[in-house]
Scaffold this motif. Structure first.
Motif, PDB file in Angstrom:
ATOM      1  N   ALA A   1       1.618  -8.281 -35.672  1.00  0.00           N
ATOM      2  CA  ALA A   1       0.991  -7.014 -36.059  1.00  0.00           C
ATOM      3  C   ALA A   1       0.344  -6.754 -34.440  1.00  0.00           C
ATOM      4  O   ALA A   1      -0.324  -7.400 -33.911  1.00  0.00           O
ATOM      5  N   PRO A   2       0.797  -5.220 -34.213  1.00  0.00           N
ATOM      6  CA  PRO A   2       0.361  -4.696 -32.813  1.00  0.00           C
ATOM      7  C   PRO A   2      -1.281  -4.393 -32.676  1.00  0.00           C
ATOM      8  O   PRO A   2      -1.639  -4.123 -33.772  1.00  0.00           O
ATOM      9  N   SER A   3      -1.961  -4.789 -31.794  1.00  0.00           N
ATOM     10  CA  SER A   3      -3.114  -4.304 -31.546  1.00  0.00           C
ATOM     11  C   SER A   3      -3.390  -3.057 -30.948  1.00  0.00           C
ATOM     12  O   SER A   3      -2.677  -2.702 -29.875  1.00  0.00           O
ATOM     13  N   ASP A   8      -1.036  -5.854 -27.852  1.00  0.00           N
ATOM     14  CA  ASP A   8      -0.473  -7.073 -27.926  1.00  0.00           C
ATOM     15  C   ASP A   8      -0.102  -7.219 -29.220  1.00  0.00           C
ATOM     16  O   ASP A   8      -0.317  -6.640 -30.402  1.00  0.00           O
ATOM     17  N   ARG A   9       0.995  -8.146 -29.469  1.00  0.00           N
ATOM     18  CA  ARG A   9       1.356  -8.586 -30.777  1.00  0.00           C
ATOM     19  C   ARG A   9       1.082 -10.171 -31.040  1.00  0.00           C
ATOM     20  O   ARG A   9       1.421 -11.074 -30.269  1.00  0.00           O
ATOM     21  N   SER A  11       2.179 -13.313 -34.048  1.00  0.00           N
ATOM     22  CA  SER A  11       2.737 -13.539 -35.227  1.00  0.00           C
ATOM     23  C   SER A  11       2.369 -15.054 -35.323  1.00  0.00           C
ATOM     24  O   SER A  11       2.215 -15.787 -34.534  1.00  0.00           O
ATOM     25  N   TRP A  52       2.093 -15.134 -29.227  1.00  0.00           N
ATOM     26  CA  TRP A  52       1.353 -13.901 -28.554  1.00  0.00           C
ATOM     27  C   TRP A  52       1.989 -13.223 -27.620  1.00  0.00           C
ATOM     28  O   TRP A  52       2.469 -14.079 -26.634  1.00  0.00           O
ATOM     29  N   ARG A  59       3.911 -13.740 -22.479  1.00  0.00           N
ATOM     30  CA  ARG A  59       4.105 -14.260 -23.992  1.00  0.00           C
ATOM     31  C   ARG A  59       3.693 -15.590 -23.792  1.00  0.00           C
ATOM     32  O   ARG A  59       4.034 -16.538 -22.882  1.00  0.00           O
TER      33      ARG A  59
END
Length: 169
Positions: A1-3, A8-9, A11, A52, A59
């Motif tokens: 989920a994006p911040s 930031d992503r 999973s 992340w 990444r």
């Protein structure tokens, strides 16, 4: 989920699988005994991971993989069974995403001794040929394997990766 604050992503994932192998040979351990060799293996690998990414910057990918195995060797004179965990591999890779065509990366893979490596007596026969079963060895002890390299994007759909690493066992 994006911040919302940084873009930031994150999973998180987990995988579980069940794999069964069965084999039969044309002869056993004793060339004078016509009884064929046979065996089987049930392997239950599991993997957990966290990703992340800060788009356009970097990444980080982290994985932990282990599993449970039940191996059964039924060749006359080599009969043995074992059920054990296999060693756990933990990997982390950092990739710099700032450049469009070249993306350098560094990482480390660690093997943690959660499996059985000492197989006395007939238990040694549970180490079966990896051409017949997936897991031929259940544990090797501590290993540390740093690596580094880069990925070069030749076209939109083609990339070339080069890397180097070292293993401490």
């Amino acid at each position: 989920a994006p911040s919302e604050r940084t873009g930031d992503r994150f999973s998180v994932f987990g995988e579980f699988d069940a794999r069964f192998y069965s084999w039969r040979g044309s002869r056993g351990a004793n060339v004078f005994d016509p009884t064929p060799g046979r065996g089987s293996q049930l392997y239950l690998p599991f993997t957990a991971g966290i990703n992340w990414e800060r788009p356009g910057e970097s990444r980080i990918e982290t994985r932990a993989k282990s599993g449970y195995v039940y191996s059964n060797h039924l060749t006359p004179g080599q009969t043995a069974s074992i059920d054990t965990l296999v060693d756990t591999q933990i990997t982390t890779t950092y990739t710099f995403l700032g450049a469009e065509l070249v993306r350098p990366f560094v990482g480390i893979a660690v093997n943690a001794p959660t499996g059985t490596s000492f197989l006395p007596g007939n238990l040694r026969f549970t180490r079966m040929d990896p051409d017949l079963v997936e897991i031929g060895s259940y544990g090797t002890g501590w290993n540390f394997n740093p690596n580094a390299g880069l990925v070069y994007a030749m076209t939109e759909n083609t990339a070339v990766s080069i890397g180097a690493g070292y293993s401490w066992q």
